[in-house]
Design a protein around this motif. Sequence first.
Motif, short mmCIF file in Angstrom:
data_model
loop_
_atom_site.label_atom_id
_atom_site.label_comp_id
_atom_site.label_asym_id
_atom_site.label_seq_id
_atom_site.Cartn_x
_atom_site.Cartn_y
_atom_site.Cartn_z
N ALA A 1 0.83 -1.20 0.00
CA ALA A 1 0.00 0.00 0.00
C ALA A 1 0.87 1.25 0.00
CB ALA A 1 -0.90 0.00 1.22
N ARG A 2 0.30 2.32 -0.50
CA ARG A 2 1.03 3.58 -0.47
C ARG A 2 1.04 4.10 0.96
NH1 ARG A 2 -0.29 6.90 -5.97
NH2 ARG A 2 0.27 5.21 -7.37
N PHE A 3 2.17 4.63 1.34
CA PHE A 3 2.34 5.11 2.71
C PHE A 3 2.54 6.62 2.68
CE2 PHE A 3 6.33 3.57 0.97
CZ PHE A 3 7.15 4.67 1.11
N PRO B 1 14.31 14.87 -8.60
CA PRO B 1 14.35 15.13 -10.04
C PRO B 1 13.66 14.01 -10.83
CG PRO B 1 16.52 14.51 -9.25
CD PRO B 1 15.64 14.68 -8.05
N ALA B 2 13.52 12.83 -10.25
CA ALA B 2 12.87 11.72 -10.92
C ALA B 2 11.35 11.76 -10.77
CB ALA B 2 13.40 10.39 -10.38
N GLY B 3 10.83 12.68 -10.02
CA GLY B 3 9.38 12.80 -9.90
C GLY B 3 8.84 12.42 -8.54
N GLY B 4 9.66 11.85 -7.70
CA GLY B 4 9.19 11.50 -6.36
C GLY B 4 8.52 10.15 -6.30
N TRP B 5 7.76 9.94 -5.24
CA TRP B 5 7.09 8.68 -5.02
C TRP B 5 5.91 8.51 -5.96
CZ3 TRP B 5 9.30 11.50 -1.11
CH2 TRP B 5 10.18 10.81 -0.27
N TRP B 6 5.75 7.33 -6.50
CA TRP B 6 4.59 6.92 -7.30
C TRP B 6 4.22 7.92 -8.39
CZ3 TRP B 6 3.55 7.16 -1.81
CH2 TRP B 6 3.89 5.98 -1.17
N THR B 7 5.21 8.35 -9.10
CA THR B 7 4.93 9.32 -10.16
C THR B 7 4.41 8.62 -11.42
OG1 THR B 7 5.85 11.11 -11.46
CG2 THR B 7 7.28 9.29 -11.04
N GLN B 8 3.44 9.21 -12.03
CA GLN B 8 2.90 8.73 -13.31
C GLN B 8 2.28 9.94 -13.99
OE1 GLN B 8 3.45 5.86 -14.55
NE2 GLN B 8 2.11 5.84 -16.31
N PRO B 9 3.13 10.78 -14.62
CA PRO B 9 2.58 11.98 -15.24
C PRO B 9 1.58 11.65 -16.34
CG PRO B 9 4.97 11.85 -15.54
CD PRO B 9 4.55 10.66 -14.78
N LYS B 10 0.58 12.50 -16.48
CA LYS B 10 -0.46 12.26 -17.48
C LYS B 10 0.06 12.35 -18.90
CE LYS B 10 -4.38 13.67 -14.76
NZ LYS B 10 -4.21 14.33 -13.53
N ASN B 11 1.10 13.13 -19.13
CA ASN B 11 1.61 13.32 -20.48
C ASN B 11 2.93 12.56 -20.72
OD1 ASN B 11 3.04 14.93 -18.76
ND2 ASN B 11 3.22 16.64 -20.16
#
Length: 93
Positions: A5-7, A16-26
């Motif tokens: 689970a996400r904490f 710089p990599a986007g952080g935790w659980w990143t999934q940009p829409k574009n």
Amino acid sequence: MGGGARFPYPKEVWSPAGGWWTQPKNWKSNTAVVFTMIGVATYAVWQISAEKEERHRAPHRWIPSMLWARQFREGELRIRHEEAPASSSAAHH
């Protein structure tokens, strides 16, 4: 799927990599833009390299750079055919 689970995570941390659980829409368009930029840069470097390529001796056989090197396109160089020495085949035994 995944590692559980996400904490809760600290919001003030920047990555710089986007952080935790990143999934940009574009992400698909970003990926296409980056691959296009890489392709354009590769083409530019290839063209510059092909124009600056210079051979001081003609090759003995066909080589791939004959397709794009300036010296071969303009006819300055051609494949050099050297005759083998007559004693080379009898000298082995």
